[in-house]
Design an enzyme around this catalytic site. Structure first.
Site, mmCIF file in Angstrom:
data_model
loop_
_atom_site.group_PDB
_atom_site.id
_atom_site.type_symbol
_atom_site.label_atom_id
_atom_site.label_comp_id
_atom_site.label_asym_id
_atom_site.label_seq_id
_atom_site.Cartn_x
_atom_site.Cartn_y
_atom_site.Cartn_z
ATOM 1 N N GLU A 1 0.781 -1.322 -0.207
ATOM 2 C CA GLU A 1 -0.059 0.071 -0.023
ATOM 3 C C GLU A 1 0.948 1.318 -0.116
ATOM 4 O O GLU A 1 0.600 2.342 -0.609
ATOM 5 C CB GLU A 1 -1.171 -0.140 1.256
ATOM 6 C CG GLU A 1 -2.046 -0.923 1.024
ATOM 7 C CD GLU A 1 -3.165 -0.639 -0.283
ATOM 8 O OE1 GLU A 1 -3.064 0.606 -0.696
ATOM 9 O OE2 GLU A 1 -3.741 -1.489 -0.726
ATOM 10 N N TYR B 1 -6.347 6.409 4.565
ATOM 11 C CA TYR B 1 -6.491 5.521 3.421
ATOM 12 C C TYR B 1 -5.805 4.386 3.865
ATOM 13 O O TYR B 1 -6.149 3.085 3.627
ATOM 14 C CB TYR B 1 -5.927 5.964 2.201
ATOM 15 C CG TYR B 1 -5.762 5.112 1.239
ATOM 16 C CD1 TYR B 1 -6.697 4.608 0.366
ATOM 17 C CD2 TYR B 1 -4.494 4.486 0.852
ATOM 18 C CE1 TYR B 1 -6.806 3.605 -0.383
ATOM 19 C CE2 TYR B 1 -4.500 3.461 0.090
ATOM 20 C CZ TYR B 1 -5.610 2.922 -0.629
ATOM 21 O OH TYR B 1 -5.413 1.914 -1.451
ATOM 22 N N ASP C 1 -9.007 6.810 -1.452
ATOM 23 C CA ASP C 1 -8.094 7.755 -2.198
ATOM 24 C C ASP C 1 -8.712 8.009 -3.462
ATOM 25 O O ASP C 1 -9.947 8.014 -3.714
ATOM 26 C CB ASP C 1 -6.781 6.583 -2.537
ATOM 27 C CG ASP C 1 -7.177 5.423 -3.504
ATOM 28 O OD1 ASP C 1 -8.376 5.591 -3.856
ATOM 29 O OD2 ASP C 1 -6.289 5.037 -4.010
#
Ligand code: SF4
Length: 360
Positions: free
Chosen positions: A41, A124, A142
């Protein structure tokens, strides 16, 4: 009310059903190891999936566990990130995994409040990691997800405004699947990456077309609303690849804070257009800043380094060092073969490649 008349369960079924069939085979999806999900991520912020894949594989090979990364030397970690850019991401991740090791015995917290307090972890990342790795129904919103949702729910709010993300988080909290939040969040992201793309969304192939209000009104191309950023500042930079009489190359380590912190670079200065030519400015800078006398030669390449708020217009010169260099922790003369051991920003890696071409 945005959710009025919205068939939440049908939407979840259509979205997740599509994801189960169509999801891409990505290395971080092989297991739900929270550490690997977290690394992926962070890498995926501001970097495309195709670019991330080889970096991810190499990174995990080098630092297979959270402990391995926490214990690794900073220089080694920066080197592994070299080329991905946005280096504050890796500095924060490195600091955060150390904290997890020390404070939580190496187990990544599954509590949103604790996890989101770690360095570099925003809402996020919290939602993405906790939903994918631990099945916790947290929103992961996002730009991609905001685009998809603004079309589905016909939201005309400006997605570049901070408050708008909160609106989408509230929507997701209402529609996320409690049974499978991991697939729900990943499916929204995947839909944004493969079908509901910024230009020309593939609505005819879309699994949630029946739920999409923008499609029904034929306005999907007008969404999301996003105001343009203010003009990006341009700065002229002169860089020198300098060798001493033994063929050693002068490199400099940037400060620990600010842009490209702690990375190595070839000596450089900002060019002031109202002053003498860039070559003389560089010579003066090297003398004043490092006490080093140099003779700047020819310019052999020019390139740009684009940051989100700034563009460096870089002109690169070769040159020779006259006399000695007072080396320090931040200023070194290195053999050409050693250059590869230091972490450089992408622009300076390219400079070295170009230099090697002209240097034979
Ligand atoms: Fe996006 Fe079109 Fe699907 Fe709506 S129908 S979510 S605009 S791809």
């Amino acid at each position: 009310m945005l959710l009025e008349g919205f068939a939440v369960e049908d939407f979840q079924r259509d979205l997740i059903g599509w994801f189960e069939k169509e999801q891409r085979d990505l290395p971080w999806r092989k297991d739900n190891d929270p550490y690997k999900v977290w690394v992926s991520e962070i890498m995926l912020q501001q970097t495309k999936v195709d670019t991330v894949i080889p970096y991810f594989n190499k990174f995990i090979e080098q630092f297979p566990t959270l402990e391995a990364l926490a214990e690794a030397d900073e220089e080694e970690v920066m080197k592994a990130w070299e080329g991905l850019g946005y280096y504050s991401r890796i500095r924060n991740l490195h600091a955060a995994v150390k904290e997890v090791k020390e404070q939580y015995g190496g187990k990544i917290p599954d509590n949103p409040e604790q996890f989101s307090k770690l360095k570099g972890v925003g809402p996020y990342t919290t939602g993405a990691v906790l939903s994918i790795a631990y099945g916790i129904p947290e929103p992961a919103v996002d730009g991609n997800v905001m685009r998809v949702l603004s079309r589905i729910f016909l939201v005309w709010d400006d997605i570049s405004k901070t408050g708008t993300r909160k609106l989408f988080e509230a929507i997701v909290r209402n529609i996320i699947s409690k049974e499978n939040p991991s697939y729900f969040n990943q499916a929204l992201m995947e839909l944004g990456a493969l079908i509901c793309v910024p230009r020309n969304p593939a609505c005819l192939l879309c699994p949630v077309q029946a739920h999409c209000r923008a499609f029904h009104e034929g306005v999907q191309a007008e969404l999301p609303v996003k105001t343009k950023k203010a003009n990006v500042k341009q700065v002229a930079i002169a860089v020198a690849v300098l060798k001493d009489e033994h063929g050693k190359v002068l490199i400099h380590k940037r400060d620990g804070t600010g842009l490209l912190a702690n990375l190595w670079e070839f000596p450089n200065c900002e060019v002031v257009h109202s002053q003498e030519n860039p070559e003389r400015q560089l010579e003066k800078f090297l003398k004043e800043e490092y006490g080093t006398t140099v003779r700047i030669g020819n310019s052999f390449t020019a390139l740009e380094h684009v940051f989100s708020h700034l563009v460096w217009k870089i002109t690169v010169y070769d040159g020779k060092i006259i006399g000695d260099v007072a080396e320090t922790e931040q200023l070194k003369l290195v053999d050409e073969q050693e250059i590869g051991l230091y972490a450089f920003p992408v622009s300076h890696q390219r400079i070295w490649k170009e230099y090697k071409k002209t240097d034979g």
